[in-house]
Design an enzyme around this catalytic site. Structure first.
Site, PDB file in Angstrom:
ATOM      1  N   SER A 954       0.876  -1.179   0.000  1.00 18.51           N
ATOM      2  CA  SER A 954       0.000   0.000   0.000  1.00 18.51           C
ATOM      3  C   SER A 954       0.908   1.221   0.000  1.00 18.51           C
ATOM      4  O   SER A 954       1.404   1.654   1.055  1.00 18.51           O
ATOM      5  CB  SER A 954      -0.908   0.007   1.226  1.00 18.51           C
ATOM      6  OG  SER A 954      -1.834  -1.049   1.177  1.00 18.51           O
ATOM      7  N   THR A 955       1.164   1.736  -1.204  1.00 18.22           N
ATOM      8  CA  THR A 955       2.123   2.846  -1.312  1.00 18.22           C
ATOM      9  C   THR A 955       1.624   4.099  -0.619  1.00 18.22           C
ATOM     10  O   THR A 955       2.420   4.964  -0.271  1.00 18.22           O
ATOM     11  CB  THR A 955       2.410   3.163  -2.786  1.00 18.22           C
ATOM     12  OG1 THR A 955       1.187   3.486  -3.440  1.00 18.22           O
ATOM     13  CG2 THR A 955       3.059   1.983  -3.472  1.00 18.22           C
ATOM     14  N   CYS A 956       0.289   4.195  -0.434  1.00 16.67           N
ATOM     15  CA  CYS A 956      -0.228   5.396   0.211  1.00 16.67           C
ATOM     16  C   CYS A 956       0.236   5.513   1.647  1.00 16.67           C
ATOM     17  O   CYS A 956       0.278   6.617   2.208  1.00 16.67           O
ATOM     18  CB  CYS A 956      -1.752   5.426   0.139  1.00 16.67           C
ATOM     19  SG  CYS A 956      -2.531   3.908   0.725  1.00 16.67           S
ATOM     20  N   VAL A 957       0.588   4.372   2.277  1.00 14.13           N
ATOM     21  CA  VAL A 957       1.092   4.423   3.653  1.00 14.13           C
ATOM     22  C   VAL A 957       2.469   3.785   3.761  1.00 14.13           C
ATOM     23  O   VAL A 957       2.914   3.440   4.858  1.00 14.13           O
ATOM     24  CB  VAL A 957       0.102   3.725   4.633  1.00 14.13           C
ATOM     25  CG1 VAL A 957      -1.147   4.576   4.810  1.00 14.13           C
ATOM     26  CG2 VAL A 957      -0.255   2.329   4.148  1.00 14.13           C
TER      27      VAL A 957
END
Length: 988
Positions: A954-957
């Site tokens: 999950s690149t967003c986190v």
């Protein structure tokens, strides 16, 4: 006559009415005052009558005496008595005319002392008469007599204003009357005394200041005057005395006349005389304020702020790496408009042909430098053309000579004594240093890196840098010390108002600082591309305490922000004036360590967030967010297949400084779930960048090094395309504001526009290698450039149609020659690197500036801005990454799978490590200051026991979801498969 006592006027009026009188006490005083004033008026009238009668009697007697003297004169015109009568009569045209008509050389030159004294006085009367009316019927007779007397009474006539009278006489003959018979004898009188050293200064002040002097004289007289001027006597002139006796208009006419007479004789003048001539010119130019001869054209206020300073500039001024300072002080009133012929002569002064003729002489270098410095101050609009002409003619030799003979050994900018910079004892050194700074900056505009880094031992005829790299190292340190002191001084009012000693024209310290800064930035730009200076060369850490510096800079920025809110956007000069530390950060940021500047940048962003209520606090380099997920947030839904278009449509006017919550809509129209409580903005941003920076979309093109720049084609300047550039700028600004790294590289010449810096010829190599090689060939071409049939145009091809664009007005009719080829090279480079992408860049920077204050970015150069955007291009430090990794689920640092994971990653090469980093964080480069700066931290969470699954992220986190693999071999295989396939992104 009535008796005295019977005169009613002299009787005292007595009021016996007592208290019953109608007159009050005040009335009595008023009456007494009125009578007193009446008596005073009567006395004045009587005195005036006496004086008038005396004057009348005097005039009457004088007429009688003059009539008698005239009678005596007429009886003895050639004698001593007649001459005495002539002198006593004074300016009587008939008497003077009769005397001068009757005089011959024999009768004039008598060996009698009384006669000589009287003749001298008569000669002044003749001069006054000629000056008043040089075309009278007696003027020729007067001039004939003066021609006889001048050689015998020269000292007396010079002492009593000979040239003043002659100048008035020539000026009083109208321009259209150049055939007047009085002009040849007047010119003869002007030239006759020039054998005396005393005559030349008067000739300069009273004759050569006559407006349009060459146009007033018949050809024969003009030739006589021009050939008899004692040019060699320029050596003995005292420019300060000449200037003190002139007004601005007279000085302009003197410049114009000297430019009409002297240039053809430059080669014949001995060096001392040429030096005196140049010093005189420098002193004359110092009289005029900047732009006196050619006022700058008024420019309309831009409709929107822009970070570009050179986007469409075609002026002759050297392209600046800093915003040119506009003085806030009242400018002197402009000079009155000149006759077109005078203006044409003055335009010779900064012309390349005139510069070439000067440089072809043996002029003393200090005088030449003084002249050029004054020319640059008084005529800035032409300064770039002048510098270009100097570079073309001298080929770098003058740069080398000035540095080695006049700059290197001075005390200016020495490390051991930087504070004595403004000492008047350095007056003689400033002209050389500032001229060298301007000249070297100009030469760098068209100097390729191959030439810049050419070894000094190169024995071939190939061009090379006029200064060796060792000399540049010393020179740049000298400039750095000077610039730092001028920015760092708390007395910024003195910098704005004080003038540099030793320079004609009153150049202010602010202007000197700009020249030094421009050259310093140009040298640093080359060093940034290919370092040649030792470590720490650019830093001033030893001179200041960095902790105090940062605190003071933050305080100054807060104060400046409030001032900006009240007054509008501040210029660089105003920033430096109010905030010395910000002046350093914006103009010579490389003097402060990069890590310190990054910290200052992060503080600026954090302060902005604090002011918006987005942070609870900021300390220790960590932002403590306010977790109010509802209020103040922007909620946006985007479709998976239309991320860019939906983002453009829904975020175009949104407040991007507030949190943005993104909800993805899948292919079935259903909302996807997010896991971070604040949406998946980072994933949205990654997908958005992948789309908008795709060169197939037409907004961006890539260089050979895969660095992006705006598409220069015409369709990219249409309103819809410009709105896209503006949107992309806002989104990229949002990433910098939030600390999100972007895996995209921009071309250096495009990044330079962000920082108001000039692009160089060498930047063209990455954009258009063929054009670059062609311009390099032209620069070094040893033949006649006119053989190449080039003109000042550039051809562009759009959709198969070739259009020709003029680089300068009427450029298609101006051939490229040996003298102007550097100007052509600079203009072509400027057009391709700047003007073609002007509108696109402005739109992009307008959007970026909504998120990131432009003055924050000015603390960095192009390479550093790229690092701010995408992280540092250095090896991945696994130890640093491991120290700042967080674990979730059953994982901790000692868990079996985690131990195997770090052992596996430690065996990866750098490309594999970068791929892992890109897989988890969406960016392959580590954060600038290490992984402690990655927000959120790099994290690993267990993803179950199914070893057939691939790792996901999950690149967003910045989260890696790693199954609990039992085998290190399987872990390695699955991890490499995941990071190289790009698969495995998971939102669950």
């Amino acid at each position: 006559m009535l008796p005295l006592f019977d005169d009613e006027r002299n009787r005292r009026k007595i009021n016996l009415g007592g208290a019953s009188s109608a007159s009050s006490h005040a009335a009595i005083l008023d009456q007494a005052k009125a009578r007193r004033m009446e008596r005073e008026a009567q006395r004045l009238r009587a005195d005036s009558a006496v004086r008038l009668q005396a004057w009348w009697r005097g005039v009457h007697e004088a007429k009688k005496v003059k009539a008698e003297m005239r009678r005596v004169f007429e009886g003895d015109v050639l004698g001593l008595t007649g001459l005495r009568c002539l002198v006593l009569i004074g300016r009587d045209e008939e008497v003077l005319g009769a005397w001068s008509s009757a005089m011959t050389e024999e009768t004039l030159l008598k060996n009698d002392e009384s006669w000589k004294v009287l003749v001298r006085q008569a000669s002044l009367l003749l001069l006054q008469s000629v000056a008043q009316n040089p075309r009278s019927k007696y003027a020729l007779a007067h001039l004939r007599v003066l021609g006889i007397l001048i050689s015998h009474e020269l000292d007396y006539l010079l002492d009593h204003g000979l040239y003043s009278y002659l100048g008035r006489a020539i000026s009083n003959i109208p321009l259209e009357a150049k055939s007047s018979a009085s002009l040849p004898p007047l010119v003869s009188l002007v030239t006759s005394p020039l054998s005396s050293p005393r005559a030349f200064p008067d000739l300069v002040v009273y004759i050569l200041t006559i407006p349009l002097l060459p146009n007033r004289l018949p050809l024969a007289s003009l030739t006589t005057l021009s050939s008899r001027i004692p040019y060699a006597q320029f050596t003995a002139l005292e420019p300060s005395r000449i200037v003190a006796s002139l007004e601005g208009v007279s000085a302009a006419h003197l410049l114009a006349n000297l430019l009409a007479f002297t240039p053809p004789r430059y080669s014949a003048l001995p060096p001392p005389a040429l030096g005196g001539y140049l010093h005189l010119f420098a002193a004359l130019l110092a009289i005029f304020p900047a732009n006196s001869f050619e006022p700058p054209k008024a420019r309309s206020t831009p409709s929107r702020p822009t970070a570009l300073s050179d986007s469409d500039s075609d002026s002759d001024a050297p392209a600046s790496t800093t915003v040119r300072v506009v003085s806030t002080f009242n400018a002197p009133p402009p000079l009155p408009s000149f006759d077109q012929r005078t203006t044409k002569r003055l335009l010779v002064l900064p012309s390349p042909s005139h510069i070439h003729s000067l440089l072809s002489t043996r002029a003393p270098r200090p005088a030449l430098i003084s002249f050029f410095c004054s020319l640059g101050v008084s005529w800035p609009a032409k300064w770039g053309r002048v510098l270009g002409a100097v570079v073309v003619h001298t080929g770098g030799g003058l740069i080398r000579e000035i540095y080695r003979s006049y700059v290197r050994g001075t005390g200016l900018g020495r490390d051991d004594n930087p504070t004595k910079l403004m000492d008047p004892a350095h007056a003689q050194h400033w002209p050389s240093l500032l001229f060298l700074a301007d000249l070297y900056t100009q030469s760098l505009l068209t100097m390729g890196d191959d030439e810049f880094f050419a070894p000094a031992s190169n024995a071939t005829s190939a061009p090379r840098n006029p200064l060796t790299l060792d000399e540049l190292t010393s020179f740049s340190r000298q400039l750095l010390n000077i610039a730092f002191v001028l920015y760092w001084r708390e007395d910024q009012a003195g910098i704005a108002e004080g003038t540099v000693p030793g320079l004609n024209g009153g150049l202010r310290w602010e202007g000197a600082r700009e020249k030094v800064t421009r050259c310093l930035q140009a040298i640093h730009a080359r060093d940034s591309r290919r370092s040649f200076t030792p470590p720490g060369h650019w830093l001033v850490s030893s001179q200041i305490d960095m902790h105090s510096f940062v605190e003071a800079a933050l305080a100054e920025e807060r104060q400046l922000t409030s001032e900006t809110d009240l007054r509008g956007r501040q210029s660089k000069a105003q920033i430096a004036f109010m905030s010395p530390r910000l002046g350093v950060l914006h103009n010579i940021p490389f003097a402060i360590p990069f890590e310190v500047r990054v910290g200052v940048f992060r503080h600026f962003v954090a302060n902005d967030m604090l002011s918006r209520g987005r942070l609870e606090s900021y300390g220790g380099g960590r932002m403590h967010q306010v977790h109010n997920w509802g209020a103040g947030r922007t909620h946006v839904s985007v479709r998976r297949g239309n991320v860019a278009q939906d983002g453009f449509d829904k975020l175009g006017e949104a407040d991007l400084k507030s949190p943005v919550e993104i909800t993805f809509i899948d292919q079935f129209g259903q909302e996807e779930a997010g896991i971070d409580g604040g949406g998946v903005f980072k994933e949205f941003f990654t997908s958005l960048c992948r789309e908008v920076f795709d060169t197939d979309r037409g907004l961006w093109l890539a260089t050979k090094q895969n660095e992006l720049y705006p598409n220069p084609h015409a369709y990219a300047t249409e309103p819809h395309s410009l709105n896209w550039y503006r949107f992309i700028g806002r989104i990229l600004g949002k990433a910098m504001y939030e600390g999100i790294l972007v895996d995209v590289a921009f071309a250096g010449f495009f990044l330079a526009k962000w920082l108001e810096k000039q692009s160089f010829l060498d930047d063209l190599a990455s954009l258009d290698p063929e054009l670059y090689q062609g311009l390099i060939f032209l620069k070094h071409y040893t033949g006649n450039p006119e053989e190449l049939s080039l003109n000042f145009t550039v051809a562009i091809d759009e959709f198969g149609v070739t259009k020709t664009i003029d680089l300068i007005p009427n450029g298609s009719n101006i051939a490229v020659t040996r003298e102007n080829r550097l100007q052509y090279i600079h203009l072509v480079s400027h057009y391709r690197l700047t003007k073609q992408i002007k509108l696109q860049s402005e739109a992009f920077f307008e959007g970026l500036s909504e998120m990131i204050d432009p003055k924050w970015l000015k603390m960095f150069n192009q390479q550093e801005v790229q690092i701010l955007l995408g992280g540092v291009n250095s090896p991945v430090d696994l130890e640093d990454l491991r120290r700042h990794t967080a674990y979730g689920g059953v994982y901790d640092d000692a868990e079996e799978t985690i131990v195997a994971f770090w052992k596996t990653v430690n065996s990866f090469d750098q490309e594999q490590r970068r791929a892992l980093l890109r897989f988890v964080t969406s960016c392959s480069r580590p954060p600038l200051l290490g992984f402690k700066e990655l927000v959120p931290n790099f994290s690993i969470r267990d993803a179950g026991n199914d070893e057939s699954r691939l790792p996901t992220a999950s690149t967003c986190v910045n989260l890696l979801k790693l199954p609990r693999y039992k085998s290190e071999r399987v872990l390695r295989q699955k991890l490499l498969q995941a990071i190289h396939s790009g698969a495995g992104f998971d939102l669950s």
